[in-house]
Design an enzyme around this catalytic site. Structure first.
Site, PDB file in Angstrom:
ATOM      1  CD  GLU A   1      25.555  29.478   5.784  1.00 34.18           C
ATOM      2  OE1 GLU A   1      25.094  28.635   5.035  1.00 34.18           O
ATOM      3  OE2 GLU A   1      25.167  29.677   6.807  1.00 34.18           O
TER       4      GLU A   1
ATOM      5  NE  ARG B   1      23.989  20.437  -3.833  1.00 28.07           N
ATOM      6  CZ  ARG B   1      24.382  20.844  -2.644  1.00 28.07           C
ATOM      7  NH1 ARG B   1      25.331  20.156  -1.952  1.00 28.07           N
ATOM      8  NH2 ARG B   1      24.567  22.185  -2.086  1.00 28.07           N
TER       9      ARG B   1
ATOM     10  CE  LYS C   1      28.916  23.557   4.172  1.00 28.78           C
ATOM     11  NZ  LYS C   1      28.509  25.049   4.297  1.00 28.78           N
TER      12      LYS C   1
HETATM   13  P1  ATP Z   1      24.666  23.846   3.259  1.00 27.81           P
HETATM   14  O1  ATP Z   1      23.868  24.374   2.241  1.00 27.81           O
HETATM   15  O2  ATP Z   1      24.312  22.685   4.017  1.00 27.81           O
HETATM   16  O3  ATP Z   1      25.351  24.952   3.980  1.00 27.81           O
HETATM   17  P2  ATP Z   1      26.665  23.547   0.914  1.00 27.81           P
HETATM   18  O4  ATP Z   1      27.311  22.282   0.701  1.00 27.81           O
HETATM   19  O5  ATP Z   1      25.554  24.107  -0.023  1.00 27.81           O
HETATM   20  O6  ATP Z   1      25.788  23.187   2.377  1.00 27.81           O
HETATM   21  P3  ATP Z   1      28.030  26.393   1.123  1.00 27.81           P
HETATM   22  O7  ATP Z   1      29.087  26.742   1.918  1.00 27.81           O
HETATM   23  O8  ATP Z   1      26.575  26.770   0.625  1.00 27.81           O
HETATM   24  O9  ATP Z   1      27.619  24.683   1.389  1.00 27.81           O
HETATM   25  O10 ATP Z   1      28.723  25.942  -0.383  1.00 27.81           O
HETATM   26  C1  ATP Z   1      29.618  26.612  -1.021  1.00 27.81           C
HETATM   27  C2  ATP Z   1      29.612  26.355  -2.626  1.00 27.81           C
HETATM   28  O11 ATP Z   1      30.028  25.067  -2.689  1.00 27.81           O
HETATM   29  C3  ATP Z   1      28.268  26.540  -3.216  1.00 27.81           C
HETATM   30  O12 ATP Z   1      28.494  27.428  -4.381  1.00 27.81           O
HETATM   31  C4  ATP Z   1      27.860  25.061  -3.590  1.00 27.81           C
HETATM   32  O13 ATP Z   1      26.983  25.413  -4.738  1.00 27.81           O
HETATM   33  C5  ATP Z   1      28.882  24.502  -3.775  1.00 27.81           C
HETATM   34  N1  ATP Z   1      28.901  23.059  -3.413  1.00 27.81           N
HETATM   35  C6  ATP Z   1      28.418  22.651  -2.552  1.00 27.81           C
HETATM   36  N2  ATP Z   1      28.355  21.265  -2.415  1.00 27.81           N
HETATM   37  C7  ATP Z   1      28.833  20.784  -3.575  1.00 27.81           C
HETATM   38  C8  ATP Z   1      28.910  19.490  -4.144  1.00 27.81           C
HETATM   39  N3  ATP Z   1      28.302  18.322  -3.576  1.00 27.81           N
HETATM   40  N4  ATP Z   1      29.166  19.636  -5.433  1.00 27.81           N
HETATM   41  C9  ATP Z   1      29.699  20.861  -6.097  1.00 27.81           C
HETATM   42  N5  ATP Z   1      29.493  21.728  -5.418  1.00 27.81           N
HETATM   43  C10 ATP Z   1      29.115  21.954  -4.028  1.00 27.81           C
HETATM   44 MG    MG Z   2      24.643  26.333   0.723  1.00 25.43          MG
END
Ligand code: ATP
Ligand code: MG
Length: 560
Positions: A35, A260, A270
């Site tokens: 995102e 994660r 974030k």
């Molecule tokens: P938010 O939900 O606060 O926007 P997010 O880290 O989930 O944050 P996204 O942009 O939705 O952000 O994440 C993109 C991809 O990265 C998703 O598929 C998510 O599963 C993966 N991802 C995010 N954080 C991690 C992490 N710590 N380890 C592994 N994969 C991650």
């Molecule tokens: Mg997310």
């Protein structure tokens, strides 16, 4: 990612099974779906490398897709930064860069299809009422009084929502699933909300926006994704995604969840990273202390280091936290192999060799990769009567086991000569300003002609030839391994390390470093690994300390 790692993880077992049973006709297509509401961090890097690595090892395809469904939080700045970071990591999406917003029209048509099938309805409850009606984990929800609207009325209202006839928040479109389901995601999830907001890509074309849960699975389906790999918190959403796909009768990807990445001494959310930037605890998203990809890049990480780390940690089914020492170990290991050695005096102390001829300059050839027996590359460093050594390499009253300089003591200047300290000159405050030493002309290269043993070796630079630089000594951003575990009412910022950055100016480096380019990495002997910072110019050299020399990973493993 190597074949070996991917084939030994549980995700590959699932894919292998699909290869055998022909579910996707031998096709593998993965994606990374960020995102664009912030910068990518090392957790994202893990996901990117995992998805890209899987696509590669099955001869498949990897897409980059922005899940840009929330115009309130998303910006072009983030889209650009994410694109650059994914490219830097080496994950190649070829010509498959997509946006969920490309699918807004299709999603809208599918919503109409569900309305016509009696599987979606317009609800006039407020957000607060929807929450109250939803029930809890232990209590079923209640049906909305608007749940049984006729198809025609729903079609009419939904169209008018789209046309902008209603204010923000006044109505939503919901899927009609099951308000009593034990899975809360099934309790008539919201599909669309009204939001009169500019979207970075679609501008003011839309005033209804799909919710993530309505957009995500269908976007995967449109792109022909076979394996939709995501983090564990989406496990409970999978049945809903499958429900949408089944009711629309479209291509069904397989969602697979993994844990994660969490790292000690690091915050990964974030929202928290944004706070660090906005409240100026750090210098921006690319501050070398940030776990963002651009921060780590500026700190001196390479895509190869990230890749090796990702391989080493593998993928897991349950959440855990990786020790940062392990990441630092991988980093050091990489740097040790490739980084050229150089001499840099970070806290200079002047030293005069009183018996060395005043205008003489000698050049010493020293190995650039002494750690690598195969690599015979050398460099030349000039030597003269006045040099700089580290302040900490001299003690006025050294203990017995201090093998560096002290009054009357002899030490080896790396690759040059043996010197003996005769006197220390002090200023009015008693600080040592200059050391007076004599050298043994018979010890050229650092080896005495009589074979006497000299234990200590220190680094040095010739004062008249040295180049001056600023060194930024970075340390961990938090003092606590779990910075988010705080007492009630205490914020994670309470765990920030007040000494995470020490800036040293007037450091004296061997003259070869004058040519160093932004991003070049070195081992400053006895000091650590350094990288030329992006702010560095030939007139104002700036190096960041990537990591110190001491590897603590083995010790951490022993204790755990
Ligand atoms: P938010 O939900 O606060 O926007 P997010 O880290 O989930 O944050 P996204 O942009 O939705 O952000 O994440 C993109 C991809 O990265 C998703 O598929 C998510 O599963 C993966 N991802 C995010 N954080 C991690 C992490 N710590 N380890 C592994 N994969 C991650
Ligand atoms: Mg997310």
């Amino acid at each position: 990612m190597t074949e070996e790692t991917t084939s030994s993880n549980f995700i590959s077992n699932i894919i292998d099974e699909h290869m055998r049973n022909g579910r996707f006709h031998g096709r593998v297509q993965t994606r990374f779906p960020p995102e664009p509401n912030g910068y990518l961090h090392i957790g994202h890097a893990k996901s990117i490398l995992l998805n890209y690595g899987i696509a590669r090892s099955y001869n498949g395809k990897f897409n980059l897709r922005f899940d840009d469904t929330n115009p309130l939080k998303e910006e072009q700045e983030f889209i650009d930064a994410i694109t650059e970071d994914v490219r830097w990591l080496g994950a190649d999406w070829e010509d498959r860069l997509f946006y969920a917003s490309d699918y807004f029209e299709q999603l809208y048509q599918w919503a109409i299809q569900l309305i016509k099938d009696g599987k979606a309805y317009v609800d006039d409850l407020t957000a607060e009422e929807i929450r109250q009606y939803r029930g809890t984990l232990t209590e079923p929800g209640k049906n909305s009084p608007y749940r049984d609207r006729s198809v025609d009325e729903n079609l009419d209202l939904f169209e008018r929502m789209k046309k902008g006839e209603f204010p923000d928040g006044s109505r939503v479109l919901r899927a009609k699933v099951d308000m009593a389901s034990p899975n809360i995601n099934f309790r008539d999830p919201v599909m669309y909300r009204i939001l009169h907001a500019e979207h970075p890509r679609t501008g003011s074309e839309w005033c209804i926006y799909p919710m993530y849960d309505w957009a995500h699975g269908q976007s995967d389906s449109i792109e022909g994704i076979t394996h939709s790999i995501c983090t564990l918190e989406f496990e409970d959403h999978r049945p809903l995604y499958d429900w949408f796909i089944e009711n629309l009768g479209i291509h069904a990807p397989q969602q697979i969840e993994f844990a994660r990445l969490n790292l000690t001494y690091t915050v990964m959310s974030k929202r928290k990273l944004r706070r660090l930037v906005e409240e100026k605890f750090v210098d921006g998203w690319d501050d070398p202390r940030m776990p963002t990809i651009r921060g780590m890049r500026r700190r001196g990480y390479t895509p190869e280091t990230m890749q090796k780390f990702a391989e080493l940690i593998g993928v897991a089914k349950s959440n855990s936290t990786v020790e940062i020492e392990m990441l630092e170990h991988v980093l050091r290991d990489d740097l040790n192999q490739f980084a050229p050695r150089a001499m840099a005096v970070i806290r200079p102390l002047k030293l005069v060799i009183t018996n060395y001829p005043e205008n003489m300059v000698e050049e010493f050839e020293v190995p650039t990769h002494p750690q690598d027996k195969e690599n015979s590359e050398t460099r030349v460093v000039p030597f003269s009567r006045e040099i700089y050594i580290e302040q900490e390499d001299f003690l006025e009253n050294p203990p017995k086991n201090f093998f560096r300089l002290g009054p009357g003591r002899e030490v080896r200047l790396l690759g040059a000569y043996l010197i003996t300290c005769d006197a220390a000159e002090k200023d009015a405050d008693g600080n040592i300003t200059t050391l007076h030493c004599t050298y043994d002309p018979e010890s050229r290269g650092g080896n005495p002609s009589d074979g006497r043993k000299v234990k200590g070796t220190i680094h040095w630079v010739s004062a008249q030839h040295a180049v001056s630089a600023e060194l930024r000594l970075y340390d961990r951003l938090f003092t606590d391994a779990f910075p988010e575990n705080t007492a009630d009412g205490v914020d994670f910022t309470a765990n920030l390390n007040p000494d995470s950055l020490e800036v040293l100016t007037g450091c004296q480096l061997e003259p070869n470093l004058a040519e160093a380019q932004v991003g070049d990495r070195f081992q400053f002997m006895r000091q650590g690994y350094f990288v030329v910072d992006s702010d560095s110019t030939p007139d104002n050299l700036i190096f960041n300390r990537t990591v110190g020399l001491r590897d603590t990973w083995a010790k951490v493993q022993q204790n755990s």
